[in-house]
Design an enzyme around this catalytic site. Structure first.
Site, short mmCIF file in Angstrom:
data_model
loop_
_atom_site.label_atom_id
_atom_site.label_comp_id
_atom_site.label_asym_id
_atom_site.label_seq_id
_atom_site.Cartn_x
_atom_site.Cartn_y
_atom_site.Cartn_z
N LYS A 37 -2.63 -37.49 27.46
CA LYS A 37 -2.95 -37.65 28.89
C LYS A 37 -4.36 -38.15 29.07
CE LYS A 37 -0.02 -34.20 31.06
NZ LYS A 37 0.00 -32.85 31.59
N LEU A 38 -4.55 -39.09 30.01
CA LEU A 38 -5.89 -39.55 30.33
C LEU A 38 -6.76 -38.35 30.71
CD1 LEU A 38 -5.26 -42.68 32.58
CD2 LEU A 38 -6.33 -42.66 30.30
N GLY A 40 -8.20 -36.46 28.28
CA GLY A 40 -8.43 -35.89 26.96
C GLY A 40 -8.68 -34.40 26.93
N GLY A 189 -18.81 -16.97 16.69
CA GLY A 189 -19.65 -16.67 17.85
C GLY A 189 -20.49 -17.87 18.27
N GLY A 190 -19.87 -19.06 18.22
CA GLY A 190 -20.54 -20.27 18.73
C GLY A 190 -20.26 -20.41 20.22
N GLU A 211 -18.92 -13.01 13.63
CA GLU A 211 -19.67 -14.25 13.40
C GLU A 211 -20.23 -14.28 11.97
OE1 GLU A 211 -20.53 -17.24 14.75
OE2 GLU A 211 -21.88 -17.49 13.03
N SER A 278 -12.31 -19.60 16.71
CA SER A 278 -13.17 -20.65 17.31
C SER A 278 -14.28 -20.95 16.31
CB SER A 278 -13.74 -20.17 18.64
OG SER A 278 -14.44 -18.97 18.47
N HIS A 453 -38.66 -21.66 48.21
CA HIS A 453 -38.48 -20.22 48.15
C HIS A 453 -37.51 -19.77 49.24
CE1 HIS A 453 -39.43 -16.00 47.56
NE2 HIS A 453 -39.52 -15.88 48.88
C1 FAD Z 1 -12.45 -24.95 24.96
C2 FAD Z 1 -13.41 -26.10 25.07
C3 FAD Z 1 -14.36 -26.08 26.06
C4 FAD Z 1 -15.27 -27.12 26.19
N1 FAD Z 1 -16.20 -27.07 27.18
C5 FAD Z 1 -17.09 -28.06 27.30
C6 FAD Z 1 -18.04 -28.04 28.35
O1 FAD Z 1 -18.07 -27.11 29.17
N2 FAD Z 1 -18.92 -29.06 28.45
C7 FAD Z 1 -18.92 -30.09 27.56
O2 FAD Z 1 -19.76 -30.99 27.69
N3 FAD Z 1 -18.02 -30.16 26.56
C8 FAD Z 1 -17.10 -29.17 26.41
N4 FAD Z 1 -16.16 -29.25 25.42
C9 FAD Z 1 -16.18 -30.41 24.52
C10 FAD Z 1 -15.54 -31.66 25.17
O3 FAD Z 1 -14.24 -31.35 25.59
C11 FAD Z 1 -15.52 -32.81 24.17
O4 FAD Z 1 -16.81 -33.01 23.65
C12 FAD Z 1 -15.03 -34.11 24.81
O5 FAD Z 1 -13.73 -33.93 25.31
C13 FAD Z 1 -15.06 -35.24 23.79
O6 FAD Z 1 -14.55 -36.39 24.39
P1 FAD Z 1 -13.87 -37.54 23.49
O7 FAD Z 1 -13.56 -38.66 24.42
O8 FAD Z 1 -14.70 -37.82 22.31
O9 FAD Z 1 -12.53 -36.89 22.92
P2 FAD Z 1 -11.29 -36.22 23.63
O10 FAD Z 1 -11.60 -35.72 24.96
O11 FAD Z 1 -10.72 -35.29 22.62
O12 FAD Z 1 -10.29 -37.45 23.85
C14 FAD Z 1 -9.67 -38.11 22.80
C15 FAD Z 1 -8.37 -38.69 23.31
O13 FAD Z 1 -7.85 -39.57 22.32
C16 FAD Z 1 -6.43 -39.44 22.28
N5 FAD Z 1 -6.00 -39.96 20.98
C17 FAD Z 1 -6.29 -39.45 19.75
N6 FAD Z 1 -5.75 -40.24 18.80
C18 FAD Z 1 -5.13 -41.26 19.43
C19 FAD Z 1 -4.40 -42.41 18.99
N7 FAD Z 1 -4.21 -42.69 17.71
N8 FAD Z 1 -3.92 -43.23 19.92
C20 FAD Z 1 -4.10 -42.99 21.25
N9 FAD Z 1 -4.77 -41.92 21.72
C21 FAD Z 1 -5.29 -41.08 20.82
C22 FAD Z 1 -6.22 -37.95 22.51
O14 FAD Z 1 -4.92 -37.70 22.98
C23 FAD Z 1 -7.29 -37.64 23.54
O15 FAD Z 1 -6.81 -37.75 24.85
C24 FAD Z 1 -15.21 -28.22 25.28
C25 FAD Z 1 -14.24 -28.27 24.30
C26 FAD Z 1 -13.34 -27.23 24.19
C27 FAD Z 1 -12.29 -27.30 23.12
#
Ligand code: FAD
Length: 474
Positions: A37-38, A40, A189-190, A211, A278, A453
């Site tokens: 899904k768009l 990610g 504990g990250g 941790e 985690s 303030h």
């Molecule tokens: C529980 C949790 C909480 C988080 N909270 C935060 C937060 O509060 N603030 C923050 O800044 N970051 C947070 N993050 C981290 C953040 O979600 C990621 O850093 C960010 O989503 C990275 O973006 P990206 O575009 O690199 O990858 P993603 O968002 O993972 O997107 C990658 C996309 O590529 C698609 N894909 C993969 N392989 C293929 C393929 N071969 N063909 C087509 N599509 C493909 C996947 O389906 C996915 O949709 C959190 C992560 C987690 C797990």
């Protein structure tokens, strides 16, 4: 069928879809290939769903102590299904928003698995993208001038600790729980582990964090992680540090899981209804055709230069798949820089010391720049200014007086090296510190910025004055 593009982006997560919007603004004919899904991870399994659950936990915890504010309520009850429904409706609304933005930018979306091909009849260079369509139709061939790989990451487990989705979970499964467990062991504990520990404890779940390092949040400033450990322990969360979980000791029965850990020469055992693992994330580099290119992979991550070009200069990579700080705002910024480089816009590379990092626990944590220890290790002579929230009027009004702000400053030049915050709403306040870092402001300049303030932001002005021993209210 083969279609030509200026840019094809593999992955429509935060890195990919933001890059696509910038590319469309710059007039590039752009396509995104997304297998799920768009939006990610951030939108569907990360930032947004976890923050929605955290907000519900905060409302629940605050309502339970509403009498402190002179507000008497009848019994406070948690309806976790409603909590989950609210989370899903926020995701749906933002997902619609991203789809609308793709349409508005005339960006083509291919729903399927994308793969980079080597030199072929379509192009003498690697980079043609074949898309295995989700709807089962014939593969699409996309012939781009440039490619951005933004395939993101997935949860990692410990060798031997299998994720079964029922007793042993990662954040992916935990986000979709229909019912809260009574107790949970959180391995790691990250940032993600601490957000979950805070949220679940606020939801009345009994939480144990195990941790491996000497302290939780090992990359944060030591004083911040010590303060967080103190506050979480006061809330009733058990925190065991310097402990190595032993996956082979895992025992599951109908009601609980038990696991042991190496800790101070002993092997205590821990039991709970569920285990949440985690321990970091793995980059998605498999099955995307890297072997058909000269792209270099280091320690599992795609290697790039400061403009996110791989060894194949027309193939870029951004976001979690290249490692570094795995954050949504980093992925999107990298995507923008990659596109601007493709379009010869001469973007500035990212300076990692200017990237704000946030933890949305209760209390929140936020930082930018060097920790005190980092700065000392880099050879700086350091002076520090600290100011507690307990002396800030608005924090008392809010009923949230825990925590402090700490400025790490170069004693010789007065340069601001780092800002570290723990307390109410600090994730919304760190941008002032990030702007100060970008503009190379000194604490003197921050203290001359008039903070209204009563606001929580006064803590930043006071911490800046504290660098010179001149804080007013403490
Ligand atoms: C529980 C949790 C909480 C988080 N909270 C935060 C937060 O509060 N603030 C923050 O800044 N970051 C947070 N993050 C981290 C953040 O979600 C990621 O850093 C960010 O989503 C990275 O973006 P990206 O575009 O690199 O990858 P993603 O968002 O993972 O997107 C990658 C996309 O590529 C698609 N894909 C993969 N392989 C293929 C393929 N071969 N063909 C087509 N599509 C493909 C996947 O389906 C996915 O949709 C959190 C992560 C987690 C797990």
């Amino acid at each position: 069928m083969a279609t030509e593009y200026d840019l094809v982006i593999l992955g429509g997560g935060t890195g990919g879809y933001v890059a696509a919007i910038r590319a469309s603004q710059l007039g590039l004919k752009t396509a995104v290939v997304e297998k799920a899904k768009l939006g990610g991870t951030c939108l569907h399994k990360g930032c947004i769903p976890s923050k929605s659950l955290l907000r519900s936990a905060e409302v629940y915890a605050t309502t339970k102590k509403s009498e402190e504010f002179g507000v008497e309520t009848a019994e406070v009850k948690l309806n976790f299904l409603k909590v989950q429904e609210r989370k899903q409706s926020i995701i749906n609304s933002l997902h619609n928003g991203v789809q609308h933005l793709m349409k508005k930018g005339s960006i083509d979306i291919y729903e399927g698995i994308g793969r980079i091909l080597g030199p072929s009849i379509f192009s003498p260079m690697p980079g043609t993208i074949s898309v295995e369509m989700n709807n089962g139709e014939e593969n699409e061939m996309l012939i781009p001038k440039n490619v951005i790989v933004a395939t993101g990451s997935r949860p990692r487990s410990l060798p031997g600790l299998e994720i079964d989705g029922e007793y042993v979970l990662t954040s992916d499964e935990a986000l979709d729980l229909e019912k809260l467990p009574k107790s949970i062991i959180i391995v790691g504990g990250g940032v993600i582990g601490i957000e979950w520990a805070s949220m679940l404890s606020d939801f009345d779940v009994e939480v144990t964090v195990i941790e491996y390092s000497k302290r939780i949040l090992p990359t944060e400033d030591q004083e911040i992680s010590n303060e967080m450990k103190k506050l979480m322990t006061q809330k009733g969360i058990k925190i065991i540090t310097s402990a190595k979980v032993l996956p082979e000791s895992l025992v599951k029965d109908e009601h609980q899981v038990t696991i042991r850990a190496d800790h101070n020469g002993e092997q205590p055992s821990f039991s709970a209804e569920r285990i949440l693992v985690s321990v970091g994330r793995l980059p998605n580099i498999e099955g995307i055709g890297i072997e058909n290119t000269d792209i270099k992979v280091e320690k599992g991550y795609i290697d790039t230069n400061e403009f996110f070009q791989t060894k194949e200069s027309h193939i870029y990579a951004v976001g979690d798949v290249i490692g570094g700080l795995q954050l949504a705002h980093v992925a999107s910024h990298e995507g923008i820089i990659a596109v601007e480089h493709i379009a010869n816009q001469k973007p500035l590379p990212i300076d990692e010391t200017l990237i704000p990092k946030c933890i949305y626990s209760s209390p929140e944590i936020a930082s930018v720049g060097y920790t005190e220890d980092d700065a000392k290790e880099k050879g700086y002579k350091v002076k520090v200014g600290k100011f507690p929230f307990s002396a800030i009027g608005k924090a008392l009004v809010f009923g949230e007086t825990e925590g402090f702000v700490k400025l790490v400053v170069d004693e010789e030049t007065d340069d601001l090296l780092g800002v570290h915050m723990i307390g109410p709403h600090v994730t919304d306040m760190i941008s002032e510190a990030a702007l100060a870092k970008v503009l190379d402001a000194t604490p003197w300049e921050i203290s001359h910025t008039i903070h209204p303030h009563p606001t929580l932001s006064e803590v930043i002005g006071e911490a800046a004055l504290a660098v010179y021993g001149k804080a007013i209210h403490y």
